[in-house]
Design a protein around this motif. Structure first.
Motif, PDB file in Angstrom:
ATOM      1  N   CYS A 158       0.800  -1.225   0.000  1.00  0.00           N
ATOM      2  CA  CYS A 158       0.000   0.000   0.000  1.00  0.00           C
ATOM      3  C   CYS A 158       0.830   1.270   0.000  1.00  0.00           C
ATOM      4  O   CYS A 158       0.273   2.354  -0.014  1.00  0.00           O
ATOM      5  N   THR A 159       2.122   1.174   0.053  1.00  0.00           N
ATOM      6  CA  THR A 159       2.935   2.383   0.095  1.00  0.00           C
ATOM      7  C   THR A 159       3.022   2.997  -1.290  1.00  0.00           C
ATOM      8  O   THR A 159       3.038   2.312  -2.296  1.00  0.00           O
ATOM      9  N   ASP A 160       3.075   4.294  -1.330  1.00  0.00           N
ATOM     10  CA  ASP A 160       3.195   5.029  -2.581  1.00  0.00           C
ATOM     11  C   ASP A 160       4.668   5.317  -2.809  1.00  0.00           C
ATOM     12  O   ASP A 160       5.307   5.955  -2.009  1.00  0.00           O
ATOM     13  N   GLN A 161       5.206   4.798  -3.905  1.00  0.00           N
ATOM     14  CA  GLN A 161       6.609   5.012  -4.218  1.00  0.00           C
ATOM     15  C   GLN A 161       6.688   5.981  -5.382  1.00  0.00           C
ATOM     16  O   GLN A 161       5.831   5.959  -6.246  1.00  0.00           O
ATOM     17  N   ILE A 162       7.695   6.760  -5.461  1.00  0.00           N
ATOM     18  CA  ILE A 162       7.885   7.815  -6.446  1.00  0.00           C
ATOM     19  C   ILE A 162       7.330   7.425  -7.819  1.00  0.00           C
ATOM     20  O   ILE A 162       7.958   6.703  -8.573  1.00  0.00           O
ATOM     21  N   GLY A 163       6.134   7.884  -8.105  1.00  0.00           N
ATOM     22  CA  GLY A 163       5.527   7.634  -9.402  1.00  0.00           C
ATOM     23  C   GLY A 163       4.925   6.264  -9.579  1.00  0.00           C
ATOM     24  O   GLY A 163       4.314   6.009 -10.592  1.00  0.00           O
ATOM     25  N   TYR A 164       5.096   5.365  -8.651  1.00  0.00           N
ATOM     26  CA  TYR A 164       4.558   4.025  -8.792  1.00  0.00           C
ATOM     27  C   TYR A 164       3.335   3.842  -7.924  1.00  0.00           C
ATOM     28  O   TYR A 164       3.232   4.400  -6.859  1.00  0.00           O
ATOM     29  N   ARG A 165       2.425   3.054  -8.391  1.00  0.00           N
ATOM     30  CA  ARG A 165       1.234   2.702  -7.637  1.00  0.00           C
ATOM     31  C   ARG A 165       1.305   1.236  -7.305  1.00  0.00           C
ATOM     32  O   ARG A 165       1.583   0.428  -8.155  1.00  0.00           O
ATOM     33  N   MET A 166       1.001   0.902  -6.089  1.00  0.00           N
ATOM     34  CA  MET A 166       0.943  -0.492  -5.709  1.00  0.00           C
ATOM     35  C   MET A 166      -0.451  -0.733  -5.139  1.00  0.00           C
ATOM     36  O   MET A 166      -1.030   0.144  -4.529  1.00  0.00           O
ATOM     37  N   SER A 167      -0.975  -1.912  -5.323  1.00  0.00           N
ATOM     38  CA  SER A 167      -2.272  -2.288  -4.773  1.00  0.00           C
ATOM     39  C   SER A 167      -3.348  -1.405  -5.387  1.00  0.00           C
ATOM     40  O   SER A 167      -3.249  -0.989  -6.523  1.00  0.00           O
ATOM     41  N   LYS A 168      -4.407  -1.146  -4.648  1.00  0.00           N
ATOM     42  CA  LYS A 168      -5.506  -0.327  -5.154  1.00  0.00           C
ATOM     43  C   LYS A 168      -5.570   1.028  -4.469  1.00  0.00           C
ATOM     44  O   LYS A 168      -6.605   1.645  -4.397  1.00  0.00           O
ATOM     45  N   THR A 169      -4.460   1.497  -3.927  1.00  0.00           N
ATOM     46  CA  THR A 169      -4.433   2.826  -3.340  1.00  0.00           C
ATOM     47  C   THR A 169      -4.404   3.859  -4.465  1.00  0.00           C
ATOM     48  O   THR A 169      -4.184   3.531  -5.615  1.00  0.00           O
ATOM     49  N   CYS A 170      -4.612   5.089  -4.128  1.00  0.00           N
ATOM     50  CA  CYS A 170      -4.653   6.159  -5.125  1.00  0.00           C
ATOM     51  C   CYS A 170      -3.261   6.663  -5.482  1.00  0.00           C
ATOM     52  O   CYS A 170      -2.366   6.693  -4.642  1.00  0.00           O
ATOM     53  N   CYS A 171      -3.136   7.117  -6.726  1.00  0.00           N
ATOM     54  CA  CYS A 171      -1.957   7.870  -7.110  1.00  0.00           C
ATOM     55  C   CYS A 171      -2.017   9.198  -6.381  1.00  0.00           C
ATOM     56  O   CYS A 171      -3.074   9.808  -6.295  1.00  0.00           O
ATOM     57  N   THR A 172      -0.902   9.627  -5.874  1.00  0.00           N
ATOM     58  CA  THR A 172      -0.858  10.927  -5.216  1.00  0.00           C
ATOM     59  C   THR A 172       0.055  11.904  -5.941  1.00  0.00           C
ATOM     60  O   THR A 172       0.032  13.091  -5.666  1.00  0.00           O
ATOM     61  N   ARG A 173       0.865  11.400  -6.853  1.00  0.00           N
ATOM     62  CA  ARG A 173       1.742  12.267  -7.656  1.00  0.00           C
ATOM     63  C   ARG A 173       2.063  11.544  -8.960  1.00  0.00           C
ATOM     64  O   ARG A 173       1.897  10.342  -9.083  1.00  0.00           O
ATOM     65  N   ASN A 217       7.344  -5.045 -16.822  1.00  0.00           N
ATOM     66  CA  ASN A 217       8.051  -5.545 -15.640  1.00  0.00           C
ATOM     67  C   ASN A 217       7.185  -5.415 -14.379  1.00  0.00           C
ATOM     68  O   ASN A 217       7.686  -5.320 -13.271  1.00  0.00           O
ATOM     69  N   ASN A 218       5.850  -5.418 -14.603  1.00  0.00           N
ATOM     70  CA  ASN A 218       4.849  -5.465 -13.526  1.00  0.00           C
ATOM     71  C   ASN A 218       4.861  -4.276 -12.575  1.00  0.00           C
ATOM     72  O   ASN A 218       4.601  -4.430 -11.389  1.00  0.00           O
ATOM     73  N   HIS A 219       5.147  -3.100 -13.092  1.00  0.00           N
ATOM     74  CA  HIS A 219       5.001  -1.877 -12.310  1.00  0.00           C
ATOM     75  C   HIS A 219       3.710  -1.185 -12.729  1.00  0.00           C
ATOM     76  O   HIS A 219       3.222  -1.365 -13.845  1.00  0.00           O
ATOM     77  N   GLU A 220       3.178  -0.396 -11.841  1.00  0.00           N
ATOM     78  CA  GLU A 220       2.053   0.477 -12.136  1.00  0.00           C
ATOM     79  C   GLU A 220       2.570   1.897 -11.960  1.00  0.00           C
ATOM     80  O   GLU A 220       3.005   2.264 -10.875  1.00  0.00           O
ATOM     81  N   ILE A 221       2.534   2.674 -13.038  1.00  0.00           N
ATOM     82  CA  ILE A 221       3.134   4.001 -13.014  1.00  0.00           C
ATOM     83  C   ILE A 221       2.057   5.062 -13.216  1.00  0.00           C
ATOM     84  O   ILE A 221       1.306   5.030 -14.192  1.00  0.00           O
ATOM     85  N   CYS A 222       1.989   5.985 -12.272  1.00  0.00           N
ATOM     86  CA  CYS A 222       1.011   7.072 -12.308  1.00  0.00           C
ATOM     87  C   CYS A 222       1.506   8.180 -13.224  1.00  0.00           C
ATOM     88  O   CYS A 222       2.631   8.649 -13.083  1.00  0.00           O
ATOM     89  N   THR A 223       0.619   8.608 -14.119  1.00  0.00           N
ATOM     90  CA  THR A 223       0.996   9.665 -15.050  1.00  0.00           C
ATOM     91  C   THR A 223      -0.136  10.676 -15.175  1.00  0.00           C
ATOM     92  O   THR A 223      -1.297  10.362 -14.906  1.00  0.00           O
TER      93      THR A 223
END
Length: 107
Positions: free
Chosen positions: A22-37, A71-77
């Protein structure tokens, strides 16, 4: 004593967040949490395998396009970035071609 309890609670919360992704990593989304940046770095189109849209009408505070990468990342844009619009257009074209190739074929 209160500081110790707060430290323990923070440690437990951090552990749970890391386990569930559930942690938000720089530009990445994990799980079903929201993108914040937004990630500002464009993704090469060959690395994109899909996307989904996040809208503020739901429980999230920003609109975003979340790209799923090979490579199985989710990237917020940002949906306003030109490279994001081009990537969405490219994915749409690929989908149309795939649907035309399967139209009329029996399974």
């Amino acid at each position: 004593r209160l500081e110790q309890m707060m430290g323990v609670l923070l440690s437990i919360w951090s552990l749970i967040a890391n386990i569930c992704g559930c942690t938000d990593q720089i530009g990445y989304r994990m799980s079903k949490t929201c993108c914040t940046r937004y990630s500002k770095k464009p993704i090469p189109s060959e690395n994109i395998k899909g996307y989904r849209e996040q809208v503020t009408l739901e429980h999230c505070r920003i609109n975003a396009i979340i790209f799923y990468t090979t490579n199985n990342h989710e990237i917020c844009t940002s949906p306003n970035d030109d490279w994001v619009k081009e990537a969405l257009s490219s994915l749409s074209s690929k989908l149309k071609m795939m649907s035309q190739n399967t139209d009329g074929k029996k399974m």
